[in-house]
Write a protein that holds these residues in place. Structure first.
Motif, short mmCIF file in Angstrom:
data_model
loop_
_atom_site.label_atom_id
_atom_site.label_comp_id
_atom_site.label_asym_id
_atom_site.label_seq_id
_atom_site.Cartn_x
_atom_site.Cartn_y
_atom_site.Cartn_z
N ALA A 51 0.86 -1.30 -0.23
CA ALA A 51 -0.11 -0.05 -0.01
C ALA A 51 0.85 1.08 0.05
O ALA A 51 0.56 2.27 -0.61
CB ALA A 51 -0.87 -0.05 1.15
N ARG A 52 2.03 1.25 0.66
CA ARG A 52 2.83 2.23 0.78
C ARG A 52 4.35 1.88 0.83
O ARG A 52 4.81 0.89 1.43
CB ARG A 52 2.48 3.15 1.99
CG ARG A 52 3.06 4.69 1.93
CD ARG A 52 2.41 5.62 2.75
NE ARG A 52 2.63 5.34 4.35
CZ ARG A 52 1.70 5.12 4.77
NH1 ARG A 52 0.58 4.59 4.65
NH2 ARG A 52 1.97 4.73 6.18
N LEU A 53 5.20 2.68 0.45
CA LEU A 53 6.65 2.65 0.53
C LEU A 53 7.24 3.72 0.73
O LEU A 53 6.86 4.84 0.39
CB LEU A 53 7.17 2.14 -1.01
CG LEU A 53 6.69 0.97 -1.70
CD1 LEU A 53 7.27 0.71 -3.07
CD2 LEU A 53 7.07 -0.31 -0.85
N GLU A 54 8.10 3.50 1.96
CA GLU A 54 9.13 4.68 2.38
C GLU A 54 10.35 4.18 2.35
O GLU A 54 10.72 3.13 3.00
CB GLU A 54 8.57 5.16 3.62
CG GLU A 54 7.12 5.80 3.67
CD GLU A 54 6.56 6.20 4.89
OE1 GLU A 54 7.17 5.98 6.05
OE2 GLU A 54 5.34 6.47 5.04
N GLN A 55 11.31 4.88 1.72
CA GLN A 55 12.56 4.31 1.84
C GLN A 55 13.60 5.44 2.19
O GLN A 55 13.35 6.73 1.90
CB GLN A 55 13.09 3.95 0.47
CG GLN A 55 12.92 4.79 -0.76
CD GLN A 55 13.57 4.33 -2.03
OE1 GLN A 55 14.84 3.58 -2.07
NE2 GLN A 55 12.94 4.35 -3.12
N ASP A 56 14.64 5.14 2.83
CA ASP A 56 15.77 6.21 3.05
C ASP A 56 17.03 5.36 2.64
O ASP A 56 17.15 4.74 1.95
CB ASP A 56 15.75 6.47 4.53
CG ASP A 56 15.81 5.17 5.68
OD1 ASP A 56 16.56 4.25 5.21
OD2 ASP A 56 15.53 5.22 6.61
N GLU A 57 18.22 5.83 3.33
CA GLU A 57 19.62 5.30 2.89
C GLU A 57 19.87 4.01 3.22
O GLU A 57 20.70 3.30 2.53
CB GLU A 57 20.46 6.29 3.42
CG GLU A 57 22.23 6.03 2.88
CD GLU A 57 23.04 6.93 3.61
OE1 GLU A 57 24.12 6.71 3.37
OE2 GLU A 57 22.84 7.84 4.12
N HIS A 58 19.04 3.51 4.12
CA HIS A 58 19.42 2.07 4.79
C HIS A 58 18.40 1.05 4.50
O HIS A 58 18.79 -0.15 4.50
CB HIS A 58 19.71 2.28 6.43
CG HIS A 58 20.74 3.44 6.80
ND1 HIS A 58 21.85 3.17 6.35
CD2 HIS A 58 20.47 4.43 7.11
CE1 HIS A 58 22.67 4.19 6.81
NE2 HIS A 58 21.63 5.22 7.38
#
Length: 398
Positions: free
Chosen positions: A132-139
Motif C-alpha cells: 500500500a505504501r513504500l517509504e525508503q531512506d539510505e538504509h
C-alpha cells in the motif's frame, strides 16, 4: 555499503514468473526473499507461451526443463486458414525459433507453477495482500501492506506486471505510462470442443481481429482472440469484456461463432490490453522493477515470459556480485535494456499479423503467411530481433 551484513532481506511483489524466478536465484546466493501476491491463490488462466531462447537457458540452469516438457507441448506448425478452414499458409516452429530442442509451448500459469515449485517452500509467500505504501531512506525500505502490516526490507522489487503498483508508488503515477497498442487479448479454455488439430495452432484473421485455436490434452481447447479496439477499455469485469468481444466479432466467419459460444463455459478467462512499458531506468533508490513491470514488450512480442526469467536471473546475479544496490541496478539495466528495446520495437510492427486494420493489411498478412515456408522468408517477416543475443552471467551463488 548498501546493506548491513551479508544477507539481504528482499520483498518481491508478484508471484507470477519474474518474481519466483528472482526469489529462486536470490535463495541460491543465501539471501532472504519474501513474495507477496495480491491474488488469494497462485493465478490460473492466461495463454500459451512459446518458451525458448535465453529464458530456456535459465530454466535449464534451474533444473526445471523436464517438468516444463511434461506439462508443455511441442507444436510443429502455426497454420493460417481461410473461412472454409483450408490452409492459406503456415510457418514451422523451427523457422522462427531455430533449435527446436530448446523450445516448448506451455501455459503461462503452468510455467509459473513449475518455477514456484522449484522454491521448495523455502520462501515466505503472502497471499491476498499487496503493497500500500513504500517509504525508503539510505538504509532500508519501510513497507506498509494493504492488510495493515508493516515490515522493513533492504530492497523491494516490483514483479507485479504491466499494471504494476510498485512502479506507481516508487516512480510516480505517470512514470512509464502504459503505451496501448490498440489491441485487446482474450484467452480461455474449455472441454469438449468439436474440432481438434493436435500439435498445430490454427489462425484465422479478418479485418480487426485474429482468432487462434489450439488443441490441448484431456480434450481441452485453448482459444486466443486478438481484437483491435480503439475505444475505452472495458472494466475489470469478465461479463463486460466478453460483451465487447461478442460485439466486435459479430458476423465473423470460420469457427469464430462457436469459439465465442465457448466463453460462457470456459474453465478460465484472461483479458488484457496489448501494451508496452518503456522507462529510462528500472530502479529508484532501493526499489527496482523486473519483468513486465519494468519493460513490458506486449503480447505481440511473444517472449514476455522468457524475457522475465532472463531479467530476474540477471538482476539476481548483479545484486549478488556487489554490495552496492545502485551499481547492481545500473548494470542490470545496461545489460538488458538494448535487448528489451529491440523486442519492443519489433512488436510495434506486428499489429498487422494479430489484428489487421484494413483489407490491405489483411492481404499483406495472408501473403506473408503464404511465403513463410520459403527459405529465409521467416527471418525477413518476423525479424531477426526475435532471436535472443545475450550471454548470461554466471549464476548467483552463496
Amino acid at each position: 555499503m548498501s546493506w548491513t551484513g551479508g544477507v539481504m532481506r528482499i520483498l518481491i511483489v508478484g508471484a507470477g514468473i519474474a518474481g519466483p524466478t528472482l526469489a529462486y536465484w536470490l535463495l541460491q546466493a543465501g539471501h532472504e526473499p519474501t513474495l507477496v501476491e495480491r491474488a488469494p491463490e497462485l493465478r490460473r488462466g492466461g495463454y500459451l507461451v512459446d518458451f525458448w531462447g535465453a529464458g530456456f537457458d535459465v530454466a535449464e540452469r534451474m533444473g526445471i526443463v523436464p517438468e516444463l516438457r511434461r506439462r508443455g507441448y511441442a507444436f510443429t506448425e502455426g497454420r493460417a486458414v481461410g473461412p472454409d478452414g483450408r490452409r492459406i499458409g503456415s510457418v514451422k516452429t523451427s523457422a522462427i525459433m531455430g533449435a527446436v530442442e530448446k523450445y516448448v509451448s506451455i501455459a503461462r500459469t503452468d510455467l509459473a507453477a513449475v518455477i514456484y515449485t522449484a522454491l521448495q517452500d523455502r520462501v515466505d509467500l503472502l497471499l491476498d495482500d499487496t503493497v500500500a505504501r513504500l517509504e525508503q531512506d539510505e538504509h532500508e525500505v519501510r513497507v506498509v501492506f494493504a492488510s495493515g502490516g508493516e515490515r522493513t526490507f533492504d530492497l523491494v522489487i516490483g514483479a507485479d506486471g504491466l499494471h504494476s503498483r510498485v512502479r506507481r508508488l516508487a516512480f510516480g503515477p505517470d512514470a512509464g505510462a502504459e503505451k496501448y497498442l490498440g489491441i485487446v487479448i482474450a484467452a480461455y479454455e474449455s472441454r469438449g470442443y468439436g474440432f481438434r488439430d493436435d500439435l498445430v495452432a490454427l489462425m484465422y484473421a479478418e479485418v480487426g481481429f485474429q482468432a487462434v485455436r489450439v488443441s490441448l490434452r484431456e480434450d481441452r481447447t485453448m482459444f486466443v482472440l486478438s481484437v483491435r479496439h480503439d475505444g475505452p477499455l472495458p472494466p475489470d469485469d469478465p461479463a463486460a469484456q466478453q460483451a465487447l468481444l461478442r460485439d466486435r466479432l459479430a458476423g465473423a466467419g470460420w469457427e469464430v461463432p462457436a469459439m465465442l459460444a465457448e466463453m460462457s463455459r470456459a474453465d478460465t478467462f484472461y483479458f488484457d490490453a496489448a501494451s508496452q512499458i518503456r522507462l529510462p531506468s528500472w530502479s529508484r533508490g532501493r526499489v527496482g522493477l523486473v519483468g513486465d513491470a519494468a519493460a513490458c514488450p506486449s503480447f505481440l512480442a511473444g517472449q514476455g515470459s522468457a524475457l522475465a526469467m532472463v531479467e530476474s536471473y540477471v538482476l539476481a546475479a548483479e545484486l549478488c556480485r556487489s554490495n552496492d544496490h545502485r551499481a547492481a541496478f545500473a548494470r542490470y539495466h545496461e545489460m538488458l535494456a538494448p535487448l528489451i528495446r529491440s523486442k519492443q520495437d519489433a512488436a510495434m510492427s506486428l499489429g498487422t499479423a494479430f489484428a489487421p486494420k484494413n483489407r490491405r493489411q489483411l492481404f499483406v498478412r495472408n501473403a506473408a503467411m503464404r511465403m513463410m515456408g520459403l527459405p529465409k522468408v521467416a527471418d525477413l517477416v518476423m525479424g531477426r530481433s526475435f532471436r535472443d543475443a545475450i550471454e548470461l552471467p554466471e549464476p548467483a551463488a552463496a
